[in-house]
Design an enzyme around this catalytic site. Sequence first.
Site, PDB file in Angstrom:
ATOM      1  N   GLN A   1       6.392  -4.088   4.931  1.00 52.47           N
ATOM      2  CA  GLN A   1       5.128  -3.955   4.208  1.00 52.47           C
ATOM      3  C   GLN A   1       3.930  -4.431   5.033  1.00 52.47           C
ATOM      4  O   GLN A   1       2.816  -4.467   4.531  1.00 52.47           O
ATOM      5  CB  GLN A   1       5.193  -4.656   2.850  1.00 52.47           C
ATOM      6  CG  GLN A   1       5.290  -6.179   2.899  1.00 52.47           C
ATOM      7  CD  GLN A   1       5.532  -6.765   1.521  1.00 52.47           C
ATOM      8  OE1 GLN A   1       6.626  -6.703   0.989  1.00 52.47           O
ATOM      9  NE2 GLN A   1       4.490  -7.354   0.925  1.00 52.47           N
TER      10      GLN A   1
ATOM     11  N   GLY B   1       1.099 -20.665  -8.525  1.00 49.59           N
ATOM     12  CA  GLY B   1       1.232 -19.350  -9.154  1.00 49.59           C
ATOM     13  C   GLY B   1       2.691 -18.923  -9.187  1.00 49.59           C
ATOM     14  O   GLY B   1       3.199 -18.463 -10.218  1.00 49.59           O
ATOM     15  N   HIS B   2       3.403 -19.101  -8.056  1.00 54.67           N
ATOM     16  CA  HIS B   2       4.831 -18.764  -8.032  1.00 54.67           C
ATOM     17  C   HIS B   2       5.595 -19.666  -9.008  1.00 54.67           C
ATOM     18  O   HIS B   2       6.500 -19.203  -9.706  1.00 54.67           O
ATOM     19  CB  HIS B   2       5.411 -18.977  -6.624  1.00 54.67           C
ATOM     20  CG  HIS B   2       4.844 -18.073  -5.582  1.00 54.67           C
ATOM     21  ND1 HIS B   2       4.042 -18.520  -4.561  1.00 54.67           N
ATOM     22  CD2 HIS B   2       4.967 -16.732  -5.398  1.00 54.67           C
ATOM     23  CE1 HIS B   2       3.711 -17.510  -3.779  1.00 54.67           C
ATOM     24  NE2 HIS B   2       4.243 -16.415  -4.267  1.00 54.67           N
TER      25      HIS B   2
ATOM     26  N   ARG C   1      -2.058 -16.676   1.299  1.00 56.14           N
ATOM     27  CA  ARG C   1      -2.981 -16.433   2.422  1.00 56.14           C
ATOM     28  C   ARG C   1      -4.238 -17.301   2.345  1.00 56.14           C
ATOM     29  O   ARG C   1      -5.018 -17.314   3.292  1.00 56.14           O
ATOM     30  CB  ARG C   1      -3.346 -14.953   2.491  1.00 56.14           C
ATOM     31  CG  ARG C   1      -2.212 -14.074   3.009  1.00 56.14           C
ATOM     32  CD  ARG C   1      -2.678 -12.657   3.283  1.00 56.14           C
ATOM     33  NE  ARG C   1      -1.710 -11.891   4.022  1.00 56.14           N
ATOM     34  CZ  ARG C   1      -0.843 -11.017   3.491  1.00 56.14           C
ATOM     35  NH1 ARG C   1      -0.823 -10.811   2.190  1.00 56.14           N
ATOM     36  NH2 ARG C   1      -0.002 -10.360   4.267  1.00 56.14           N
TER      37      ARG C   1
ATOM     38  N   SER D   1      -3.178 -17.894  -3.674  1.00 54.94           N
ATOM     39  CA  SER D   1      -2.527 -16.943  -2.775  1.00 54.94           C
ATOM     40  C   SER D   1      -2.004 -17.708  -1.573  1.00 54.94           C
ATOM     41  O   SER D   1      -2.644 -18.664  -1.107  1.00 54.94           O
ATOM     42  CB  SER D   1      -3.562 -15.914  -2.306  1.00 54.94           C
ATOM     43  OG  SER D   1      -3.082 -15.243  -1.151  1.00 54.94           O
TER      44      SER D   1
ATOM     45  N   MET E   1       7.447 -13.867  -1.021  1.00 61.75           N
ATOM     46  CA  MET E   1       7.549 -13.949   0.440  1.00 61.75           C
ATOM     47  C   MET E   1       7.448 -15.417   0.867  1.00 61.75           C
ATOM     48  O   MET E   1       7.131 -15.714   2.020  1.00 61.75           O
ATOM     49  CB  MET E   1       6.461 -13.101   1.099  1.00 61.75           C
ATOM     50  CG  MET E   1       6.621 -11.613   0.782  1.00 61.75           C
ATOM     51  SD  MET E   1       5.978 -10.523   2.051  1.00 61.75           S
ATOM     52  CE  MET E   1       4.258 -10.999   2.062  1.00 61.75           C
TER      53      MET E   1
ATOM     54  N   GLN F   1       0.095  -3.652  -6.715  1.00 61.03           N
ATOM     55  CA  GLN F   1       1.536  -3.813  -6.464  1.00 61.03           C
ATOM     56  C   GLN F   1       2.321  -3.765  -7.785  1.00 61.03           C
ATOM     57  O   GLN F   1       3.348  -3.091  -7.896  1.00 61.03           O
ATOM     58  CB  GLN F   1       1.770  -5.148  -5.752  1.00 61.03           C
ATOM     59  CG  GLN F   1       3.213  -5.585  -5.706  1.00 61.03           C
ATOM     60  CD  GLN F   1       3.411  -6.815  -4.843  1.00 61.03           C
ATOM     61  OE1 GLN F   1       3.392  -6.729  -3.627  1.00 61.03           O
ATOM     62  NE2 GLN F   1       3.619  -7.963  -5.457  1.00 61.03           N
TER      63      GLN F   1
ATOM     64  N   GLY G   1       3.085 -11.463 -10.133  1.00 59.58           N
ATOM     65  CA  GLY G   1       1.754 -11.938 -10.501  1.00 59.58           C
ATOM     66  C   GLY G   1       0.773 -10.769 -10.609  1.00 59.58           C
ATOM     67  O   GLY G   1       0.856  -9.792  -9.862  1.00 59.58           O
TER      68      GLY G   1
HETATM   69  O1  PAF Z   1       4.039 -10.134  -3.685  1.00 59.58           O
HETATM   70  C1  PAF Z   1       4.845 -10.418  -2.781  1.00 59.58           C
HETATM   71  O2  PAF Z   1       5.045 -11.589  -2.435  1.00 59.58           O
HETATM   72  C2  PAF Z   1       5.595  -9.302  -2.060  1.00 59.58           C
HETATM   73  O3  PAF Z   1       4.811  -8.178  -1.902  1.00 59.58           O
HETATM   74  C3  PAF Z   1       6.936  -8.958  -2.726  1.00 59.58           C
HETATM   75  C4  PAF Z   1       6.742  -8.399  -4.132  1.00 59.58           C
HETATM   76  C5  PAF Z   1       7.824 -10.189  -2.797  1.00 59.58           C
HETATM   77  C6  PAF Z   1       7.664  -7.889  -1.903  1.00 59.58           C
HETATM   78  O4  PAF Z   1       7.894  -8.334  -0.605  1.00 59.58           O
END
Ligand code: PAF
Length: 281
Positions: free
Chosen positions: A63, A38-39, A189, A187, A32, A155, A149
């Site tokens: 979501q 981490g990404h 956030r 994160s 997102m 998730q 992750g």
């Molecule tokens: O983990 C996230 O960033 C989101 O939940 C995802 C998997 C991209 C789905 O919108």
Amino acid sequence: MTMRIVEDPGSMSGLSARWRKQGERIGLVPTMGALHAGHASLIRRSRAENDRTVVSVFVNPTQFGPKEDFSAYPRPFSADTLCCRREGADALFHPSPEAMYPAGSASFVEVTGLSETLCGAVRPGHFRGVATVVLKLLNIVGPHRAYFGEKDFQQLVVIKRMARDLDLPVRITGCPTLREPDGLAMSSRNAYLPPAERAMAPAIHAALAWGAALSRQPLTPRTLLGRIRERLRAIPGASVDYVALVDPETLQPADALRPGLRLLTAVRLGRARLIDNVITS
Ligand code: PAF
């Protein structure tokens, strides 16, 4: 090598189809945005295992609950583009909400049994939105592998089950949580944390790591969870949504301590709701 920025789902599918025709293997890193180290580690993993890497950046409205932070969610697109370029992604897929959910969209994916517990209990509909958008991204990009992750452990379990149940031709790969030097799980956030809460936040991982070590003692899960909850509640300003010890595939509560279980928590600190998890050994 130039990275393509693609907004239109049809163009993204076309690009992937050309790569597949050339026999190239494609990795997808769904995000997102508000990308952090981490990404970046997911992008690197995808590059190491595939010929092409696509990063999707899409703040998925389905979501988020009506009172959640959809509008406030950070969208630093220029910085995200730089990060994807720096990490060597081949394409950044950045669709609009209208392109992903055209008027009249009425189909959703429900992964029952795994979506209603833990975070799902306080975020009704959240995993339905996650599963739906991830299925759409997988359909559009058509990757051989997709990377998520382990910080968002529930998730990951939901997405793996969806891929298995719906016979999706993709390998879902979970990657280890990256942490700040003080232990806080990375994160997007974390940006919400004011300095006082940021200073307290590493105590969440410390409590879980302590609990994982304690799980080697002859205790019942109930006693163990009680002790961890006490420790989490002692963090100034913290309110504990849940602390749970579960089977890593079914997410059912463990009835006895053993290695390989997941110890998870969600804790509210000020405006932020932080989640983290560790494995018992
Ligand atoms: O983990 C996230 O960033 C989101 O939940 C995802 C998997 C991209 C789905 O919108």
